[in-house]
Design an enzyme around this catalytic site. Structure first.
Site, PDB file in Angstrom:
ATOM      1  N   SER A  75       0.951  -1.204   0.152  1.00 32.66           N
ATOM      2  CA  SER A  75       0.060  -0.170  -0.152  1.00 32.66           C
ATOM      3  C   SER A  75       0.865   1.322   0.121  1.00 32.66           C
ATOM      4  O   SER A  75       2.003   0.893   0.547  1.00 32.66           O
ATOM      5  CB  SER A  75      -0.933   0.061   1.184  1.00 32.66           C
ATOM      6  OG  SER A  75      -1.658   1.089   1.344  1.00 32.66           O
ATOM      7  N   ASP A  76       0.377   2.500  -0.509  1.00 36.22           N
ATOM      8  CA  ASP A  76       1.150   3.455  -0.571  1.00 36.22           C
ATOM      9  C   ASP A  76       1.330   4.157   0.738  1.00 36.22           C
ATOM     10  O   ASP A  76       2.299   4.743   0.757  1.00 36.22           O
ATOM     11  CB  ASP A  76       0.614   4.500  -1.891  1.00 36.22           C
ATOM     12  CG  ASP A  76      -0.873   4.781  -1.461  1.00 36.22           C
ATOM     13  OD1 ASP A  76      -1.485   4.144  -0.793  1.00 36.22           O
ATOM     14  OD2 ASP A  76      -0.996   5.692  -2.311  1.00 36.22           O
ATOM     15  N   LYS A  77       0.238   4.357   1.178  1.00 36.39           N
ATOM     16  CA  LYS A  77       0.263   4.944   2.651  1.00 36.39           C
ATOM     17  C   LYS A  77      -0.877   4.302   3.417  1.00 36.39           C
ATOM     18  O   LYS A  77      -1.744   3.848   3.106  1.00 36.39           O
ATOM     19  CB  LYS A  77       0.190   6.541   2.466  1.00 36.39           C
ATOM     20  CG  LYS A  77      -1.089   6.882   1.436  1.00 36.39           C
ATOM     21  CD  LYS A  77      -1.014   8.258   1.573  1.00 36.39           C
ATOM     22  CE  LYS A  77      -0.221   8.920   0.873  1.00 36.39           C
ATOM     23  NZ  LYS A  77      -0.237   9.047  -0.782  1.00 36.39           N
TER      24      LYS A  77
END
Length: 506
Positions: free
Chosen positions: A333-335
């Site tokens: 996941s990016d963030k």
């Protein structure tokens, strides 16, 4: 090849408010009723294109589209030819029950998703002929002037004309958990969607402040609509379980054919069995080799997994998805904002001479405050320092806590302010006359919020914000012994200790 619509529309974030109104052939007082009707006929309703759904019968029959089910149905036909009607009924019953389990689970998931959609706001405040009216969100058209308030779900893509401390939660588009502060000035450079600070987008939520803007895109032309269009081009992949089931079914079918061919040659050439008896023997072999209970067993096991996920408040539409979820070893996941619920909860309180732990999750204002050293429950009303702290975070706060008709707790405003408001709501403090005289709204530039309050007979300046910023403005601290010089080393040590637990300091 992509079927994305052409992107020759103006870069609205680069236009001034006057140029935007001119390009939309609109005005600050809004459209007239006749203009809105004409544009509705031209652009269509403000809705995402609905995908053609399958009928209940077709969704039920889709659960028979499996190699093992084909083998079962073939076995049912063979047993019927042999006159073994009991076996035929059992095999058909297994196939139908297997399909029913998947169909019922899929229908329940669809109903749950539909109920969630119905919870979303479907109205908007728009100016028509310089009069504020409530209209269905689906009736908004490009050029409409929409009024935005805290808690509103933004109904279309909008170029802002006014913004008063306006902050918008855009996590569904950008994954960013922190609300974005909006403004109205034109942006000269070409920027990505997350940096278009003078635009607000359909499906996002106003967390604080107020504003007004002109609609620039509706329905499929919004950023959310473009994402929906791209998702329609995604090719559906079969899950690992379904791929393995297909391989197993094909392998079983090939083995049955090979065994029948070998038995046919052996019995016909070496045993000289009559053709009628030989065919009956071959049919019996085929039926015996079919694992009639396997599809039903797999469906039952997956259904148990779906029920377990439902207990965790996860809706699963397709049964095989459970196996795919269980087979994952790495989630990228990016963030954090992409995976979390974007809800914050206060779990600990640091004061000058005592620390406390806080029970409870989400935005429901229930839970005890416990002394950290012995985990005993604390009556905050009997602790002057803690009471003072709770009153400050309650008053110096722009968020509010509410409970909807379904009994769900939520907030309007930022998640940080909401978490502090919920903490204050967990304690019943003695009533005290309070009046707000002035305030400095929170801004990410200075990282604090301040209010001037009349509390009883005293006028007090209250502040909340980042610890490092607040300490720069403080010379004293309040403890059970009264006011004493600020002990920065103590605060830094405690903040570092809690930070090692993964807690965010505010």
């Amino acid at each position: 090849m992509s079927n994305m619509p052409p992107t020759n529309e103006p870069r609205w974030y680069q236009l001034t408010t006057e140029a935007t109104l001119k390009a939309q052939q609109s005005r600050a007082s809004g459209l007239s009723a006749s203009e809105a009707h004409q544009r509705l006929m031209q652009h269509g309703p403000n809705q995402l294109p609905a995908r053609a759904g399958k009928s209940a019968l077709m969704r039920f029959l889709a659960h028979f589209n499996d190699v093992l089910i084909y083998v079962l149905l073939a076995a049912a036909v063979l047993t019927a030819v042999m006159g073994h009607w009991v076996d035929t009924a059992v095999i058909l019953g297994v196939a139908v029950i297997n399909a029913l389990i998947g169909f019922v689970q899929e229908s329940n998931a669809e109903k749950s998703l539909k109920s969630i959609e119905n919870m979303l706001s479907s109205s908007a405040q728009a100016l028509r002929n310089d009069t504020l009216v409530t209209v269905e969100a689906s009736m908004l058209v490009p050029g409409d002037v929409v009024i935005l308030r805290a808690g509103d779900r933004i109904p279309a893509d909008i170029r802002l004309l006014e913004a008063h401390n306006l902050r918008v939660e855009e996590a569904i588009l950008t994954g960013e958990s922190i609300a974005v502060t909006k403004q109205i000035a034109a942006i000269d450079d070409e920027v990505m969607i997350g940096d278009r600070f003078n635009l607000v987008f359909s499906g996002t939520t106003v967390s604080a402040g107020s504003g007004a803007g002109v609609v620039i895109a509706t329905g499929a032309d919004t950023e959310l609509g473009k994402i929906n269009h791209m998702m329609a081009d995604i090719k559906q992949h079969r899950t690992p379980l379904l791929v393995q089931m297909d391989k197993l079914g094909k392998a079983i079918f090939a083995i049955i054919l090979a065994m029948m061919a070998a038995l046919f040659v052996f019995m016909l050439l070496l045993r000289d069995m009559p053709m009628g008896e030989l065919l009956l023997s071959l049919i019996g072999l085929a039926v015996a080799a079919v694992p009639e209970g396997l599809p039903a067993i797999i469906s039952i096991i997956l259904s148990l997994g779906v029920q377990a996920m439902a207990g965790k408040k996860a809706i699963i539409r397709k049964l095989p998805t459970v196996e795919t979820l269980g087979a994952m070893t790495v989630v990228c996941s990016d963030k954090t904002g992409t995976l979390t619920m974007n809800e914050m909860t206060v779990k600990a309180v640091i004061l000058a001479d005592k620390n406390f732990r806080v029970e409870g999750n989400s935005y429901q204002p229930t839970g005890r405050i416990l002394a950290e050293h012995d985990e005993s429950a604390i009556d905050a009303a009997q602790n002057p320092v803690l009471s003072h702290f709770l009153r400050v975070i309650d008053l110096c706060n722009e968020s509010t806590v509410f409970q909807d008709e379904q009994g769900h707790w939520g907030i309007t405003g930022g998640p940080t302010g909401g978490a502090l408001k919920v903490l204050a709501g967990k304690v019943s403090l003695p009533p005290q006359p309070c009046a707000q005289l002035d305030k400095i709204p929170f801004d990410s530039e200075w990282k604090y919020m301040a209010t001037l309050h009349q509390i009883g007979a005293s006028t007090k300046l209250l502040m909340t914000g980042a610890p490092d910023v607040l300490m720069q403005h403080c010379r004293y601290q309040l403890s059970e012994n009264g006011i004493e010089p600020l002990n920065i080393a103590h605060w830094e040590t405690e903040i570092a200790r809690y930070a090692r637990e993964g807690l965010r300091m505010v």
